[in-house]
Design a protein around this motif. Sequence first.
Motif, PDB file in Angstrom:
ATOM      1  N   MET A  21       0.851  -1.193   0.000  1.00  0.00           N
ATOM      2  CA  MET A  21       0.000   0.000   0.000  1.00  0.00           C
ATOM      3  C   MET A  21       0.880   1.233   0.000  1.00  0.00           C
ATOM      4  O   MET A  21       1.771   1.359   0.843  1.00  0.00           O
ATOM      5  CB  MET A  21      -0.889   0.011   1.241  1.00  0.00           C
ATOM      6  N   ALA A  22       0.642   2.133  -0.940  1.00  0.00           N
ATOM      7  CA  ALA A  22       1.446   3.352  -1.053  1.00  0.00           C
ATOM      8  C   ALA A  22       0.633   4.553  -0.584  1.00  0.00           C
ATOM      9  O   ALA A  22      -0.338   4.948  -1.223  1.00  0.00           O
ATOM     10  CB  ALA A  22       1.903   3.549  -2.490  1.00  0.00           C
ATOM     11  N   HIS A  23       1.024   5.115   0.549  1.00  0.00           N
ATOM     12  CA  HIS A  23       0.392   6.326   1.058  1.00  0.00           C
ATOM     13  C   HIS A  23       1.148   7.556   0.537  1.00  0.00           C
ATOM     14  O   HIS A  23       2.371   7.516   0.361  1.00  0.00           O
ATOM     15  CB  HIS A  23       0.436   6.359   2.589  1.00  0.00           C
ATOM     16  N   ASP A  24       0.428   8.640   0.336  1.00  0.00           N
ATOM     17  CA  ASP A  24       1.062   9.931   0.049  1.00  0.00           C
ATOM     18  C   ASP A  24       1.607  10.464   1.371  1.00  0.00           C
ATOM     19  O   ASP A  24       0.855  10.950   2.224  1.00  0.00           O
ATOM     20  CB  ASP A  24       0.022  10.890  -0.546  1.00  0.00           C
ATOM     21  N   PHE A  25       2.913  10.337   1.560  1.00  0.00           N
ATOM     22  CA  PHE A  25       3.520  10.693   2.840  1.00  0.00           C
ATOM     23  C   PHE A  25       3.476  12.198   3.072  1.00  0.00           C
ATOM     24  O   PHE A  25       3.292  12.660   4.197  1.00  0.00           O
ATOM     25  CB  PHE A  25       4.957  10.174   2.895  1.00  0.00           C
ATOM     26  N   THR A  26       3.627  12.968   1.998  1.00  0.00           N
ATOM     27  CA  THR A  26       3.544  14.426   2.120  1.00  0.00           C
ATOM     28  C   THR A  26       2.163  14.829   2.625  1.00  0.00           C
ATOM     29  O   THR A  26       2.031  15.697   3.501  1.00  0.00           O
ATOM     30  CB  THR A  26       3.843  15.097   0.771  1.00  0.00           C
ATOM     31  N   ASN A  27       1.130  14.192   2.098  1.00  0.00           N
ATOM     32  CA  ASN A  27      -0.242  14.454   2.543  1.00  0.00           C
ATOM     33  C   ASN A  27      -0.418  14.035   3.996  1.00  0.00           C
ATOM     34  O   ASN A  27      -1.052  14.746   4.789  1.00  0.00           O
ATOM     35  CB  ASN A  27      -1.215  13.688   1.641  1.00  0.00           C
ATOM     36  N   LEU A  28       0.157  12.899   4.363  1.00  0.00           N
ATOM     37  CA  LEU A  28       0.052  12.404   5.740  1.00  0.00           C
ATOM     38  C   LEU A  28       0.729  13.369   6.714  1.00  0.00           C
ATOM     39  O   LEU A  28       0.180  13.707   7.769  1.00  0.00           O
ATOM     40  CB  LEU A  28       0.688  11.014   5.830  1.00  0.00           C
ATOM     41  N   LEU A  29       1.919  13.852   6.352  1.00  0.00           N
ATOM     42  CA  LEU A  29       2.644  14.799   7.204  1.00  0.00           C
ATOM     43  C   LEU A  29       1.882  16.112   7.346  1.00  0.00           C
ATOM     44  O   LEU A  29       1.947  16.775   8.387  1.00  0.00           O
ATOM     45  CB  LEU A  29       4.031  15.076   6.625  1.00  0.00           C
ATOM     46  N   GLY A  30       1.158  16.483   6.294  1.00  0.00           N
ATOM     47  CA  GLY A  30       0.410  17.735   6.324  1.00  0.00           C
ATOM     48  C   GLY A  30      -0.950  17.626   6.975  1.00  0.00           C
ATOM     49  O   GLY A  30      -1.646  18.639   7.149  1.00  0.00           O
ATOM     50  N   SER A  31      -1.357  16.409   7.352  1.00  0.00           N
ATOM     51  CA  SER A  31      -2.692  16.213   7.919  1.00  0.00           C
ATOM     52  C   SER A  31      -2.757  16.505   9.414  1.00  0.00           C
ATOM     53  O   SER A  31      -3.840  16.523   9.998  1.00  0.00           O
ATOM     54  CB  SER A  31      -3.158  14.773   7.661  1.00  0.00           C
ATOM     55  N   PHE A  32      -1.607  16.758  10.047  1.00  0.00           N
ATOM     56  CA  PHE A  32      -1.564  17.026  11.477  1.00  0.00           C
ATOM     57  C   PHE A  32      -1.679  18.532  11.729  1.00  0.00           C
ATOM     58  O   PHE A  32      -0.896  19.310  11.197  1.00  0.00           O
ATOM     59  CB  PHE A  32      -0.261  16.497  12.089  1.00  0.00           C
ATOM     60  N   SER A  33      -2.648  18.906  12.544  1.00  0.00           N
ATOM     61  CA  SER A  33      -2.856  20.319  12.857  1.00  0.00           C
ATOM     62  C   SER A  33      -1.788  20.818  13.829  1.00  0.00           C
ATOM     63  O   SER A  33      -1.341  20.055  14.702  1.00  0.00           O
ATOM     64  CB  SER A  33      -4.240  20.534  13.481  1.00  0.00           C
ATOM     65  N   PRO A  34      -1.389  22.088  13.720  1.00  0.00           N
ATOM     66  CA  PRO A  34      -0.398  22.620  14.658  1.00  0.00           C
ATOM     67  C   PRO A  34      -0.924  22.581  16.090  1.00  0.00           C
ATOM     68  O   PRO A  34      -2.086  22.927  16.325  1.00  0.00           O
ATOM     69  CB  PRO A  34      -0.209  24.073  14.186  1.00  0.00           C
ATOM     70  N   PRO A  35      -0.122  22.127  17.037  1.00  0.00           N
ATOM     71  CA  PRO A  35      -0.577  22.104  18.435  1.00  0.00           C
ATOM     72  C   PRO A  35      -0.567  23.512  19.018  1.00  0.00           C
ATOM     73  O   PRO A  35       0.142  24.398  18.536  1.00  0.00           O
ATOM     74  CB  PRO A  35       0.469  21.216  19.119  1.00  0.00           C
ATOM     75  N   ARG A  36      -1.337  23.693  20.063  1.00  0.00           N
ATOM     76  CA  ARG A  36      -1.348  25.010  20.710  1.00  0.00           C
ATOM     77  C   ARG A  36      -0.044  25.267  21.455  1.00  0.00           C
ATOM     78  O   ARG A  36       0.409  26.400  21.581  1.00  0.00           O
ATOM     79  CB  ARG A  36      -2.527  25.095  21.689  1.00  0.00           C
ATOM     80  N   ARG A  37       0.535  24.214  21.973  1.00  0.00           N
ATOM     81  CA  ARG A  37       1.803  24.341  22.698  1.00  0.00           C
ATOM     82  C   ARG A  37       2.535  23.017  22.642  1.00  0.00           C
ATOM     83  O   ARG A  37       1.944  21.966  22.344  1.00  0.00           O
ATOM     84  CB  ARG A  37       1.574  24.748  24.154  1.00  0.00           C
ATOM     85  N   GLN A  38       3.836  23.049  22.940  1.00  0.00           N
ATOM     86  CA  GLN A  38       4.609  21.812  22.996  1.00  0.00           C
ATOM     87  C   GLN A  38       4.118  20.967  24.166  1.00  0.00           C
ATOM     88  O   GLN A  38       3.821  21.483  25.250  1.00  0.00           O
ATOM     89  CB  GLN A  38       6.097  22.129  23.172  1.00  0.00           C
TER      90      GLN A  38
END
Length: 445
Positions: free
Chosen positions: A142-159
């Motif tokens: 199965m080939a996932h679009d890794f760029t899309n996967l990396l971009g699917s995470f929303s920025p956290p409010r804080r570390q």
Amino acid sequence: MIIERLSNYTGDAIVDNTGSYSYEDLVKQIKKYKIELSYEISSNDIVIIDSDYSFYSIALLLSLSSFPCIIVPIVRTTDTEFQAKKIASAANKTIVLDKSSLVVTNTNQNQSTYLGYIDIINKGSSGIVLFSSGTTGTPKVMAHDFTNLLGSFSPPRRQKSLRFLLFLMFDHIGGLNTLLNCLNNGSPIIIPSDRNPSHILQLIAKQNVNILPTSPTFLNLMLLTDEFDNTDLSSLKLITYGTERMPSELLNKLNSLIPRVKFLQTFGTSETGILKTKSKSSNSLYFKIDDDDVEYKIIENQLFIKSKTSVKGYKDLQSDKFSKDGWFVTGDLVEVDEEGFIKVVGRINDIINVGGQKVLPKEVEDLLNTIEGVIDSTVYAKFNSITGQAVYANVVVGQNIDHSEIKKSIKAICKRQLDKYKRPVKVMISDKILATSRFKKSNIK
């Protein structure tokens, strides 16, 4: 993108058996590898990372994601499995880590014409390959679009400072999901040198691990160790479990033995990615899919998923699991309660047909697991010349349990509480849980 956020974080990023590495160290290593790889990696390359998790393999993965190539992480559990995955993926390059140095070799495989790869690369994206074993044992690619996967995470409010133990493997969707979540949040990641239950317990105590993502089978193995009762697990706040069905009796036992720890059931597949879920409670097997990027439906008790991170199919294999409008047939049978929570009750392929009467292994296993002395059970079908199939059971019992006596007890209890067609016609007793190299219950039948 996750990688762009890494430079904003301070403190430990990764702790493995070679030392502790900060987020600053990780960013530097990614940049270093990107320069080295610019001389080695071309567009359309299909590149194996022959490694499990480490500081350097994670830096390598993230650096490769900036190239329009297909990344194939493979944990070498056996040479046979590795070679099968290498051939199935059509990889033309392999990277091995010699400490921090990259050793790149070319394979003799021809350039792949798989459209799943070509579509990803034509977008200027990187791809990542995951594997699923079919009924033949041949790896399904199965080939996932890794760029899309990396971009699917929303920025956290804080570390976030919660310390995760990265238990699931480098080439497992659950392990990859944990890794990316941690990196996105700037959380410290603890990597075990091996996945022996005793070592994991020691590592939780030594590294003050807060979150352990793992499998029910591993949790059962962990309970059976001598160290479990004598290890300080006070740092542990949450255990997430998935990859296989959790026996209700095991979940009850875990809640009783470590009541301060919360339990969260995760759900996902290599085809769809890991979905965001919410458990009804720590001691409940019911959960909700709570994910804006996911749709689901239930048809004839079977769960269907549509995800923004789903793959479109398997390489070189036609499958009716994927619909033209993006739905994936999970094969999971579920129940839904009055509040809309879902419980997985089995796999459609595991239903036992005894003379036209359907038996869910879960129903029999749940009864067997309540019997005193039983640690675990696996119920499955075997051919029967009269009824077509018959119910068989492998039962794991405690070390000091008399096998012949408990077999009598099992048969007596099943006779009282189960319809005749649901009763195991043969019960095999052992005193050891058999697990795969990926800590799922081994289905040796």
